[in-house]
Motif scaffolding. Sequence first.
Motif, PDB file in Angstrom:
ATOM      1  N   SER A 157       0.802  -1.233   0.000  1.00  0.00           N
ATOM      2  CA  SER A 157       0.000   0.000   0.000  1.00  0.00           C
ATOM      3  C   SER A 157       0.830   1.277   0.000  1.00  0.00           C
ATOM      4  O   SER A 157       0.326   2.353  -0.297  1.00  0.00           O
ATOM      5  CB  SER A 157      -0.967   0.000   1.184  1.00  0.00           C
ATOM      6  N   ARG A 158       2.139   1.183   0.385  1.00  0.00           N
ATOM      7  CA  ARG A 158       3.022   2.372   0.363  1.00  0.00           C
ATOM      8  C   ARG A 158       4.424   1.853   0.112  1.00  0.00           C
ATOM      9  O   ARG A 158       5.161   1.629   1.038  1.00  0.00           O
ATOM     10  CB  ARG A 158       2.888   3.132   1.680  1.00  0.00           C
ATOM     11  N   ILE A 159       4.757   1.647  -1.163  1.00  0.00           N
ATOM     12  CA  ILE A 159       6.057   1.057  -1.478  1.00  0.00           C
ATOM     13  C   ILE A 159       7.082   2.180  -1.611  1.00  0.00           C
ATOM     14  O   ILE A 159       6.942   3.041  -2.495  1.00  0.00           O
ATOM     15  CB  ILE A 159       5.966   0.212  -2.769  1.00  0.00           C
ATOM     16  N   GLY A 175      13.493  -7.814  -2.152  1.00  0.00           N
ATOM     17  CA  GLY A 175      14.736  -7.056  -1.942  1.00  0.00           C
ATOM     18  C   GLY A 175      15.174  -7.123  -0.481  1.00  0.00           C
ATOM     19  O   GLY A 175      16.352  -7.325  -0.174  1.00  0.00           O
ATOM     20  N   LYS A 176      14.226  -6.975   0.433  1.00  0.00           N
ATOM     21  CA  LYS A 176      14.572  -6.993   1.863  1.00  0.00           C
ATOM     22  C   LYS A 176      15.057  -8.387   2.277  1.00  0.00           C
ATOM     23  O   LYS A 176      15.988  -8.522   3.068  1.00  0.00           O
ATOM     24  CB  LYS A 176      13.369  -6.578   2.706  1.00  0.00           C
ATOM     25  N   VAL A 177      14.399  -9.398   1.748  1.00  0.00           N
ATOM     26  CA  VAL A 177      14.799 -10.767   2.070  1.00  0.00           C
ATOM     27  C   VAL A 177      16.229 -11.031   1.569  1.00  0.00           C
ATOM     28  O   VAL A 177      17.040 -11.673   2.247  1.00  0.00           O
ATOM     29  CB  VAL A 177      13.746 -11.715   1.431  1.00  0.00           C
ATOM     30  N   PHE A 246       7.004  -6.505   9.098  1.00  0.00           N
ATOM     31  CA  PHE A 246       6.003  -5.764   8.321  1.00  0.00           C
ATOM     32  C   PHE A 246       6.719  -4.683   7.534  1.00  0.00           C
ATOM     33  O   PHE A 246       7.507  -3.913   8.091  1.00  0.00           O
ATOM     34  CB  PHE A 246       4.969  -5.108   9.239  1.00  0.00           C
ATOM     35  N   GLU A 247       6.418  -4.593   6.261  1.00  0.00           N
ATOM     36  CA  GLU A 247       7.127  -3.669   5.380  1.00  0.00           C
ATOM     37  C   GLU A 247       6.151  -2.877   4.519  1.00  0.00           C
ATOM     38  O   GLU A 247       5.274  -3.455   3.866  1.00  0.00           O
ATOM     39  CB  GLU A 247       8.075  -4.467   4.477  1.00  0.00           C
ATOM     40  N   ASP A 248       6.310  -1.576   4.517  1.00  0.00           N
ATOM     41  CA  ASP A 248       5.607  -0.701   3.585  1.00  0.00           C
ATOM     42  C   ASP A 248       4.085  -0.884   3.589  1.00  0.00           C
ATOM     43  O   ASP A 248       3.440  -0.976   2.543  1.00  0.00           O
ATOM     44  CB  ASP A 248       6.203  -0.851   2.174  1.00  0.00           C
ATOM     45  N   PHE A 249       3.554  -0.907   4.818  1.00  0.00           N
ATOM     46  CA  PHE A 249       2.101  -0.808   5.000  1.00  0.00           C
ATOM     47  C   PHE A 249       1.776   0.676   5.132  1.00  0.00           C
ATOM     48  O   PHE A 249       2.499   1.419   5.807  1.00  0.00           O
ATOM     49  CB  PHE A 249       1.652  -1.522   6.284  1.00  0.00           C
ATOM     50  N   ASP A 270       9.364  -2.465  10.032  1.00  0.00           N
ATOM     51  CA  ASP A 270      10.656  -1.901   9.655  1.00  0.00           C
ATOM     52  C   ASP A 270      10.576  -0.390   9.427  1.00  0.00           C
ATOM     53  O   ASP A 270      11.515   0.337   9.732  1.00  0.00           O
ATOM     54  CB  ASP A 270      11.095  -2.606   8.367  1.00  0.00           C
ATOM     55  N   ASP A 271       9.475   0.075   8.893  1.00  0.00           N
ATOM     56  CA  ASP A 271       9.354   1.514   8.581  1.00  0.00           C
ATOM     57  C   ASP A 271       9.178   2.341   9.843  1.00  0.00           C
ATOM     58  O   ASP A 271       9.618   3.482   9.901  1.00  0.00           O
ATOM     59  CB  ASP A 271       8.169   1.731   7.629  1.00  0.00           C
ATOM     60  N   ILE A 272       8.537   1.751  10.845  1.00  0.00           N
ATOM     61  CA  ILE A 272       8.345   2.469  12.104  1.00  0.00           C
ATOM     62  C   ILE A 272       9.571   2.254  12.993  1.00  0.00           C
ATOM     63  O   ILE A 272      10.231   3.212  13.408  1.00  0.00           O
ATOM     64  CB  ILE A 272       7.074   1.962  12.832  1.00  0.00           C
TER      65      ILE A 272
HETATM   66 MG   LIG Z   1      10.009   0.297   3.965  1.00  0.00          MG
END
Ligand SMILES: [Mg+2]
Length: 577
Positions: A157-159, A175-177, A246-249, A270-272
């Motif tokens: 939802s927010r890449i 990519g993260k993996v 959790f990534e890019d929610f 990860d974003d938070i």
């Molecule tokens: Mg991110």
Amino acid sequence: MHRRATDDVVVMHPDTSRGIEVLHNPVYNKGTSFTASERERLGVRGLVPPRFFPIGQQATKIWAQNQSLERPLDKWQHLQDLKDRNETLFYRLVHDHIEELAPIIYTPTVGDACLNFSKLLRRARGMYFSVDDRGDINSMMFNWKRSVSVIVVTDGSRILGLGDLGTNGMGISQGKVDLYVAGGGFDPQHVLPVVLDVGTNNEDLLNDPYYLGVPRKRLEGEEYYAFIEEFIRGVRNRWPNALIQFEDFQTKHANKILQRYRNDVLCFNDDIQGTAAVVLAGLYGAMKCLGGHRKDIVKQTFVMCGAGSAGSGIASFIHQALVANGLSEDEAYQRFYIIDKDGLITHDRNLDAPGMEPIRPFARARSDLPDGTRLLDVIEKARPTTLMGVSTVSGLFTREVLQKMGEINERPIIMPLSNPTSRAECTAQQAAEATGGRAIFSAGSPFEDVEMPNGHVMKANQGNNFYVFPGVGLGALLSKSSVISDGMLQAAAMAVPAMLTREQHESGTIFPRINRIRDISAYVAIKVIEAAAREGRVPEDIRKIVSKGEEALREYVYSTMWIPNYRPTVFSCSSRK
Ligand SMILES: [Mg+2]
Ligand SMILES: NC(=O)C1=CN([C@@H]2O[C@H](COP(=O)(O)OP(=O)(O)OC[C@H]3O[C@@H](n4cnc5c(N)ncnc54)[C@H](O)[C@@H]3O)[C@@H](O)[C@H]2O)C=CC1
Ligand SMILES: CC(=O)C(=O)O
């Protein structure tokens, strides 16, 4: 959980097909690097050219091919093709050339890959769970035959700063993996990229006949959270010890999901949290550049552009650190000025809007400045030492803004953290020109250092959660803690700057070089395990290792790291893979 580095064979089940199937399986394929006895044993004799090449030589050749390509996206595709043929060689290349390849497999190029994912996909990798799979998610997880230690999951939802990319967000999970493997030493057999396809609100994708996801609008409300719950419960059932990243929610869901699960499941956002830890690490590094100590963060004032998941996570985490270093809660809140698309956030704002909850305590009093005050005026009034951008707005840090930071501070701290490069609030060149090269600079995506006419070099540090998430994940798993606490993350933030030398500080370096990522991840992991032990979160076997001291812990951490070398392939009924 992890392969120990001493487990140095690759085990194939006796039922696995020999011959050409081995060459078509990227896990087992070694191309020209099968030994004579393996060629016999695996039935590939005559199916590969006769000459034997060791992995180092294969890597040299493929690296030259990759370098000869001009366009970053072509390099990305070339590497994906390699991964689809021969995973070990792919990870060897990424491991050996991480500094050059991180910008390809990760930001900024992965952003382009996500934008074009429907066209670029060659071979499926990872798992997709869509709205149409509701009710079956747990049983579908059994289609993934391997044990899993880490899952990176996005709902697309927010890449990066590119918005809603729906199922194309799979590119970022992959990519993260890959960075977990290259940077954290995770075994590629035990990492799983996931997309939750709950629809997309991106009209371009909905109208794209080649879009790979379910062409419908996003699930919302309780239906959305029920879908997330089904996924989480499925993971807990199938892989009870796995870590979920959790990534890019999008912000309106990110914090809610994190709060719902963080005390119950081994997970982090990860974003938070990863971003917050890395930004705090950068600030600690900056304090050393200024000739001080990390405690000096209590003397700083922060202007933050962006009140989304990244901005609120960073502010809350720095706030914790300010309080831990002696400020009262309220004094610490007073150090922040948070600006969003509507300007400065004050109590005049609707602070009950979705996603605003963590921002509420940072809202300024009406008497300070009017709600909506623009960035330049906020800087005039607040006289910040540090300017951060997680706004996704390219060019937001204008020349006037940067000059003003340079007028107020001898060494202004400037962090345009939005990704990819096209979304950065300013470039390194702009920051250097506007401040005469005096800025302590750190951006989310990579920039070149800037040499000033007088020969002085302004370091273009990269402040990206890449510095901490592989180590946090590794430390959390190895500690056997059931959750990831704030204390474990604060320990991660302190670990990164501890790896810098005095000369590096003096040159304006606030993050170690990325080519040390394995050592950085290992050190972060050590500090995360120690913090978990201090908090009483680890079982007896881990407590014993911790009690023997850092060296024992270091040996333990490194012993689990997967090294991208070929191992002899053997047939066995053992489940060890
Ligand atoms: Mg991110
Ligand atoms: N360097 C790193 O490691 C990381 C960077 N990021 C980047 O941070 C960015 C933001 O991520 P989220 O917070 O999840 O996104 P988001 O979309 O939820 O938040 C963006 C925020 O910026 C604000 N904004 C928009 N225009 C603005 C303007 N002109 N002035 C000030 N604020 C403005 C919005 O109101 C919103 O509060 C993305 O580009 C992402 O790539 C995110 C995580 C890690
Ligand atoms: C780096 C990262 O996680 C992001 O930009 O979203």
